[in-house]
Design an enzyme around this catalytic site. Structure first.
Site, PDB file in Angstrom:
ATOM      1  N   TYR A   9       0.813  -1.218   0.000  1.00  0.00           N
ATOM      2  CA  TYR A   9       0.000   0.000   0.000  1.00  0.00           C
ATOM      3  C   TYR A   9       0.853   1.278   0.000  1.00  0.00           C
ATOM      4  O   TYR A   9       0.345   2.367  -0.256  1.00  0.00           O
ATOM      5  CB  TYR A   9      -0.944   0.053   1.216  1.00  0.00           C
ATOM      6  CG  TYR A   9      -1.936  -1.080   1.327  1.00  0.00           C
ATOM      7  CD1 TYR A   9      -2.138  -1.982   0.282  1.00  0.00           C
ATOM      8  CD2 TYR A   9      -2.692  -1.255   2.478  1.00  0.00           C
ATOM      9  CE1 TYR A   9      -3.039  -3.030   0.395  1.00  0.00           C
ATOM     10  CE2 TYR A   9      -3.601  -2.296   2.589  1.00  0.00           C
ATOM     11  CZ  TYR A   9      -3.760  -3.187   1.553  1.00  0.00           C
ATOM     12  OH  TYR A   9      -4.662  -4.214   1.680  1.00  0.00           O
TER      13      TYR A   9
ATOM     14  N   HIS B 232       0.272 -11.647   1.823  1.00  0.00           N
ATOM     15  CA  HIS B 232      -0.759 -10.808   1.199  1.00  0.00           C
ATOM     16  C   HIS B 232      -1.505 -11.524   0.074  1.00  0.00           C
ATOM     17  O   HIS B 232      -2.706 -11.348  -0.101  1.00  0.00           O
ATOM     18  CB  HIS B 232      -0.079  -9.552   0.641  1.00  0.00           C
ATOM     19  CG  HIS B 232      -1.011  -8.428   0.333  1.00  0.00           C
ATOM     20  ND1 HIS B 232      -0.627  -7.123   0.357  1.00  0.00           N
ATOM     21  CD2 HIS B 232      -2.331  -8.403  -0.004  1.00  0.00           C
ATOM     22  CE1 HIS B 232      -1.654  -6.344   0.053  1.00  0.00           C
ATOM     23  NE2 HIS B 232      -2.703  -7.105  -0.185  1.00  0.00           N
TER      24      HIS B 232
HETATM   25  N1  LIG Z   1      -5.682  -8.600   1.459  1.00  0.00           N
HETATM   26  C1  LIG Z   1      -6.041  -8.080   0.294  1.00  0.00           C
HETATM   27  O1  LIG Z   1      -5.668  -8.564  -0.784  1.00  0.00           O
HETATM   28  C2  LIG Z   1      -6.943  -6.883   0.285  1.00  0.00           C
HETATM   29  C3  LIG Z   1      -7.578  -6.507  -0.903  1.00  0.00           C
HETATM   30  C4  LIG Z   1      -8.412  -5.396  -0.880  1.00  0.00           C
HETATM   31  C5  LIG Z   1      -8.594  -4.673   0.306  1.00  0.00           C
HETATM   32  N2  LIG Z   1      -7.929  -5.055   1.446  1.00  0.00           N
HETATM   33  C6  LIG Z   1      -8.077  -4.304   2.728  1.00  0.00           C
HETATM   34  O2  LIG Z   1      -9.469  -4.123   2.988  1.00  0.00           O
HETATM   35  C7  LIG Z   1      -9.747  -2.748   3.117  1.00  0.00           C
HETATM   36  C8  LIG Z   1     -11.160  -2.457   2.682  1.00  0.00           C
HETATM   37  O3  LIG Z   1     -11.365  -2.742   1.305  1.00  0.00           O
HETATM   38  P1  LIG Z   1     -11.528  -1.579   0.210  1.00  0.00           P
HETATM   39  O4  LIG Z   1     -10.877  -0.344   0.696  1.00  0.00           O
HETATM   40  O5  LIG Z   1     -11.055  -2.115  -1.086  1.00  0.00           O
HETATM   41  O6  LIG Z   1     -13.107  -1.403   0.064  1.00  0.00           O
HETATM   42  P2  LIG Z   1     -14.322  -1.123   1.086  1.00  0.00           P
HETATM   43  O7  LIG Z   1     -13.844  -0.951   2.462  1.00  0.00           O
HETATM   44  O8  LIG Z   1     -15.345  -2.159   0.797  1.00  0.00           O
HETATM   45  O9  LIG Z   1     -14.911   0.240   0.515  1.00  0.00           O
HETATM   46  C9  LIG Z   1     -14.230   1.455   0.636  1.00  0.00           C
HETATM   47  C10 LIG Z   1     -15.087   2.526  -0.015  1.00  0.00           C
HETATM   48  O10 LIG Z   1     -16.306   2.667   0.741  1.00  0.00           O
HETATM   49  C11 LIG Z   1     -16.470   4.053   1.090  1.00  0.00           C
HETATM   50  N3  LIG Z   1     -17.107   4.099   2.417  1.00  0.00           N
HETATM   51  C12 LIG Z   1     -16.549   3.837   3.622  1.00  0.00           C
HETATM   52  N4  LIG Z   1     -17.445   3.964   4.606  1.00  0.00           N
HETATM   53  C13 LIG Z   1     -18.619   4.323   4.015  1.00  0.00           C
HETATM   54  C14 LIG Z   1     -19.903   4.627   4.516  1.00  0.00           C
HETATM   55  N5  LIG Z   1     -20.181   4.557   5.823  1.00  0.00           N
HETATM   56  N6  LIG Z   1     -20.862   4.982   3.617  1.00  0.00           N
HETATM   57  C15 LIG Z   1     -20.589   5.031   2.297  1.00  0.00           C
HETATM   58  N7  LIG Z   1     -19.391   4.759   1.762  1.00  0.00           N
HETATM   59  C16 LIG Z   1     -18.396   4.415   2.624  1.00  0.00           C
HETATM   60  C17 LIG Z   1     -15.089   4.639   1.084  1.00  0.00           C
HETATM   61  O11 LIG Z   1     -15.181   6.019   0.840  1.00  0.00           O
HETATM   62  P3  LIG Z   1     -13.961   7.037   1.145  1.00  0.00           P
HETATM   63  O12 LIG Z   1     -12.791   6.537   0.351  1.00  0.00           O
HETATM   64  O13 LIG Z   1     -14.482   8.333   0.654  1.00  0.00           O
HETATM   65  O14 LIG Z   1     -13.727   7.020   2.596  1.00  0.00           O
HETATM   66  C18 LIG Z   1     -14.430   3.871  -0.067  1.00  0.00           C
HETATM   67  O15 LIG Z   1     -14.778   4.461  -1.314  1.00  0.00           O
HETATM   68  C19 LIG Z   1      -8.655  -2.075   2.277  1.00  0.00           C
HETATM   69  O16 LIG Z   1      -8.549  -0.692   2.518  1.00  0.00           O
HETATM   70  C20 LIG Z   1      -7.462  -2.894   2.675  1.00  0.00           C
HETATM   71  O17 LIG Z   1      -6.986  -2.489   3.956  1.00  0.00           O
HETATM   72  C21 LIG Z   1      -7.129  -6.159   1.458  1.00  0.00           C
END
Ligand SMILES: NC(=O)c1ccc[n+]([C@@H]2O[C@H](COP(=O)([O-])OP(=O)(O)OC[C@H]3O[C@@H](n4cnc5c(N)ncnc54)[C@H](OP(=O)(O)O)[C@@H]3O)[C@@H](O)[C@H]2O)c1
Length: 272
Positions: free
Chosen positions: A47, A105
């Site tokens: 990241y 990861h």
């Molecule tokens: N291990 C892996 O391979 C892997 C892969 C993907 C993700 N991850 C981890 O999982 C985390 C979460 O996944 P993600 O970031 O891809 O997607 P997510 O958490 O499903 O969605 C994030 C999005 O939702 C929005 N959001 C957050 N809270 C909200 C609410 N209460 N109402 C409306 N919209 C809201 C955010 O807006 P804003 O940006 O405007 O805040 C952002 O656009 C990542 O950040 C990472 O740490 C791990």
């Protein structure tokens, strides 16, 4: 905040995801989250934000023992010496002596699982990470890690949300008492626009995103790590814990399409 006990660590059931947060914006988002009460941060060497997260942790008044930090080694660094180098670099950037959870990861086609886990276990024995785990491992890979190598993994972090079925993987993880850490718990924000979730939310004076999060957190052995950069969303996601979904809500959510994968690990045998 409720914790899940796993392999000697207490994993707060709601954490802050930080993918795509970088630099000052990342630092500000993490500082805001810590102020609001988040005690679980999810990052990764990939990241490019570990230094910003380290700065936010250093600036906060949260005692280190009250904070859970997960970071991950990228799949180009899975040879034993590369894991060590990546781990050292992550700790340095985070400004910590120890992380709470160190994850693989992403699987790599040429990885040597026994050698990898020997190295990860040494890091645990040395006290530099309190626990080890995996992300994006399918059942076939998990079987090798858990049943053949017998590695004490504290979680499998995978995509899981209202629009993606993970029944088979969950059954396996539950049988082995391994928590599932749900990434993309908001389907990268898509859940906010779903009419069914919006209608359920209206009934409870909540948002569609809160409904989606509570549906996950009502399941045993599931942790969620939504990413939210804005304080209002961070607070809304914490407040989702107070929501009470009923059987009609769960029935409506069960009927949503469950094939909307946001991230495809695309490795090896069939995903599940
Ligand atoms: N291990 C892996 O391979 C892997 C892969 C993907 C993700 N991850 C981890 O999982 C985390 C979460 O996944 P993600 O970031 O891809 O997607 P997510 O958490 O499903 O969605 C994030 C999005 O939702 C929005 N959001 C957050 N809270 C909200 C609410 N209460 N109402 C409306 N919209 C809201 C955010 O807006 P804003 O940006 O405007 O805040 C952002 O656009 C990542 O950040 C990472 O740490 C791990």
């Amino acid at each position: 905040m409720e914790n899940l006990q796993t392999q000697g660590i207490a994993l707060p059931r709601l954490g802050l995801g930080t993918f795509r947060l970088q630099g000052d914006a990342c630092r500000a988002a993490v500082e805001s989250a810590l102020t609001l009460g988040y005690r679980h941060l999810d990052t990764a060497e990939m990241y490019g934000n570990e230094a910003a997260i380290g700065a936010a942790i250093a600036a906060s008044r949260v005692p280190r023992n009250d904070l859970h930090v997960t970071t991950k080694v990228w799949n180009e660094n899975l040879a034993p010496d590369a894991i060590r180098r990546a781990f050292d670099a992550s700790l340095k950037k985070l400004g910590l002596d120890q992380v709470d959870l160190y994850l693989v990861h992403w699987p790599a086609s040429n990885m040597n699982l026994p050698a990898m886990f020997e190295t990860l276990l040494k890091l645990k024995q040395e006290g530099r990470t309190r626990a080890i785990g995996v992300a994006n491992f399918n059942i076939a890979l998990l079987k090798t890690v858990v049943e053949d190598i017998k590695a004490p993994i504290a979680c499998n972090q995978v995509e899981y949300h209202v629009m993606l079925d993970q029944t088979k993987l969950r059954q396996y993880l539950t049988a082995k008492s391994i928590p599932l850490v749900a990434y993309c718990p908001l389907a990268q924000g898509r859940v906010a626009f779903d009419e069914t979730l919006t209608a359920i939310g209206r009934k409870h004076d909540a948002s569609a995103a809160q409904v989606a999060l509570k549906w996950l957190l009502d399941q045993d052995g599931v942790v969620a790590i939504p990413k939210a950069s804005r304080a209002e969303s961070q607070k809304a996601n914490l407040d989702a814990l107070k929501l009470r979904l009923d059987d009609d809500d769960r029935k409506a959510i069960a009927a949503l399409p469950k094939d909307k994968r946001c991230v495809n690990p695309g490795f090896g045998p069939a995903w599940d």
